[in-house]
Design an enzyme around this catalytic site. Sequence first.
Site, PDB file in Angstrom:
ATOM      1  N   GLU A 116      95.198 -57.359 -41.837  1.00 14.54           N
ATOM      2  CA  GLU A 116      96.436 -57.604 -41.512  1.00 14.54           C
ATOM      3  C   GLU A 116      96.878 -59.070 -41.392  1.00 14.54           C
ATOM      4  O   GLU A 116      97.708 -59.284 -40.792  1.00 14.54           O
ATOM      5  CB  GLU A 116      96.823 -56.851 -40.289  1.00 14.54           C
ATOM      6  CG  GLU A 116      96.506 -55.012 -40.150  1.00 14.54           C
ATOM      7  CD  GLU A 116      97.114 -54.362 -41.192  1.00 14.54           C
ATOM      8  OE1 GLU A 116      98.072 -55.061 -41.966  1.00 14.54           O
ATOM      9  OE2 GLU A 116      96.928 -53.366 -41.302  1.00 14.54           O
ATOM     10  N   HIS A 140      97.815 -56.385 -32.559  1.00 16.36           N
ATOM     11  CA  HIS A 140      97.838 -55.099 -33.029  1.00 16.36           C
ATOM     12  C   HIS A 140      96.957 -54.099 -32.215  1.00 16.36           C
ATOM     13  O   HIS A 140      95.743 -54.334 -32.557  1.00 16.36           O
ATOM     14  CB  HIS A 140      97.688 -55.067 -34.774  1.00 16.36           C
ATOM     15  CG  HIS A 140      97.696 -53.759 -35.439  1.00 16.36           C
ATOM     16  ND1 HIS A 140      98.585 -52.769 -35.034  1.00 16.36           N
ATOM     17  CD2 HIS A 140      96.750 -53.197 -36.071  1.00 16.36           C
ATOM     18  CE1 HIS A 140      98.125 -51.803 -35.744  1.00 16.36           C
ATOM     19  NE2 HIS A 140      97.218 -51.996 -36.386  1.00 16.36           N
ATOM     20  N   HIS A 142      95.819 -49.745 -31.394  1.00 20.09           N
ATOM     21  CA  HIS A 142      96.077 -48.158 -31.707  1.00 20.09           C
ATOM     22  C   HIS A 142      96.291 -47.309 -30.438  1.00 20.09           C
ATOM     23  O   HIS A 142      95.184 -46.539 -29.963  1.00 20.09           O
ATOM     24  CB  HIS A 142      94.761 -47.828 -32.532  1.00 20.09           C
ATOM     25  CG  HIS A 142      94.854 -48.348 -34.012  1.00 20.09           C
ATOM     26  ND1 HIS A 142      93.699 -48.148 -34.709  1.00 20.09           N
ATOM     27  CD2 HIS A 142      95.534 -49.066 -34.695  1.00 20.09           C
ATOM     28  CE1 HIS A 142      94.079 -48.763 -35.980  1.00 20.09           C
ATOM     29  NE2 HIS A 142      95.111 -49.568 -35.730  1.00 20.09           N
ATOM     30  N   GLU A 170     110.741 -51.141 -14.684  1.00 21.61           N
ATOM     31  CA  GLU A 170     110.573 -52.557 -15.207  1.00 21.61           C
ATOM     32  C   GLU A 170     110.536 -52.585 -16.798  1.00 21.61           C
ATOM     33  O   GLU A 170     110.429 -53.890 -17.166  1.00 21.61           O
ATOM     34  CB  GLU A 170     109.065 -52.870 -14.676  1.00 21.61           C
ATOM     35  CG  GLU A 170     109.107 -52.843 -13.314  1.00 21.61           C
ATOM     36  CD  GLU A 170     108.991 -54.319 -12.509  1.00 21.61           C
ATOM     37  OE1 GLU A 170     108.119 -54.970 -12.863  1.00 21.61           O
ATOM     38  OE2 GLU A 170     109.701 -54.331 -11.646  1.00 21.61           O
ATOM     39  N   HIS A 211     100.487 -44.993 -36.593  1.00 23.53           N
ATOM     40  CA  HIS A 211      99.337 -45.928 -36.641  1.00 23.53           C
ATOM     41  C   HIS A 211      99.373 -46.513 -35.468  1.00 23.53           C
ATOM     42  O   HIS A 211      97.962 -46.677 -34.939  1.00 23.53           O
ATOM     43  CB  HIS A 211      99.626 -46.996 -37.917  1.00 23.53           C
ATOM     44  CG  HIS A 211      98.695 -48.070 -38.034  1.00 23.53           C
ATOM     45  ND1 HIS A 211      98.559 -48.224 -39.657  1.00 23.53           N
ATOM     46  CD2 HIS A 211      97.948 -48.577 -37.435  1.00 23.53           C
ATOM     47  CE1 HIS A 211      97.640 -49.161 -39.533  1.00 23.53           C
ATOM     48  NE2 HIS A 211      97.197 -49.454 -38.347  1.00 23.53           N
TER      49      HIS A 211
HETATM   50  O1  2HA Z   1      91.445 -51.634 -38.785  1.00 17.14           O
HETATM   51  O2  2HA Z   1      94.035 -51.767 -37.602  1.00 17.14           O
HETATM   52  O3  2HA Z   1      95.713 -51.848 -39.489  1.00 17.14           O
HETATM   53  C1  2HA Z   1      92.145 -52.700 -38.605  1.00 17.14           C
HETATM   54  C2  2HA Z   1      93.574 -52.211 -38.391  1.00 17.14           C
HETATM   55  C3  2HA Z   1      94.428 -51.846 -39.626  1.00 17.14           C
HETATM   56 ZN    ZN Z   2      95.764 -50.717 -37.476  1.00 18.76          ZN
END
Ligand code: 2HA
Ligand code: ZN
Length: 273
Positions: A116, A140, A142, A170, A211
């Site tokens: 990414e 980032h 998940h 909050e 995602h």
């Molecule tokens: O594998 O999270 O979006 C890495 C990620 C891709």
């Molecule tokens: Zn990801």
Amino acid sequence: MKVLEAKFVKDFCKMCDDGYSMGWHERNGGNLSYRIKHEEAESIKDDLNGFGDWKPIGTTVPNLAGECFLVTGSGKYFANIKADPESNIGIISVDDKGENYKVLWGLKNNARPTSELPTHLMNHEVKKQSTDGKYRVIYHAHPVNLIALTFVLPLDDKTFTRELWETMTECPVIFPSGVGVVPWMVPGGRDIALATVEKMKEYDVAVWAHHGLFASGEDFDLTFGLMHTVEKASEVLVKILSMTDRRRQTITSDDFRNLAKDFNITIPEKFLK
Ligand code: 2HA
Ligand code: ZN
């Protein structure tokens, strides 16, 4: 100083490990990048290797020309970073056109920066400009509950912002500008990077439907705390929606206006119906 002795590198590794402990980084899921300060780069310069090849970033980030970043590696597991940072993370520098990068440290055995990278660098570019250089972290992950919500809530900024704000008092203090939502898109390329950047111009948080989540902040604590807060709010919302489709009471628009006044924050009127 050795790279691994630098405080920002230790803090980066700790944040990766904390995210893994939260359950947000199955397998190679998620990625983290940090825009290194000049004095930090200076302090480790004897441990950097400038002889690598320039490789295309996959997009153009002219406002990041000459900047260095600490990034997680493509295909690497957050679970392994603490034990072996040199194989799983690395330091890269961006060329003077903002088109190519080269590895200065880490990412052993020809590992590459996160898949990414275009989204990370384009978000860094926008945040560097809009915060006068203050924001240095793009993260980032998940997180389970946030991802689950993207299957039941309409995928628009207002719904996500209002629903998350109402779960915990909050929330509007921690993400006063709200939350942006990017529809499902193929990850890893320039198109999803462009869509995310459009949201990051306005917000510090961007949802990727089905995602995960992108968060941006000044430092590791604030950015991790933002991710954590959004995911906790999502968990509360999942519990509410699992119990009932009718809430007896919630935080109202006027409550938010009063909160904004006392906490000295600006909340966009468009989220206060
Ligand atoms: O594998 O999270 O979006 C890495 C990620 C891709
Ligand atoms: Zn990801």
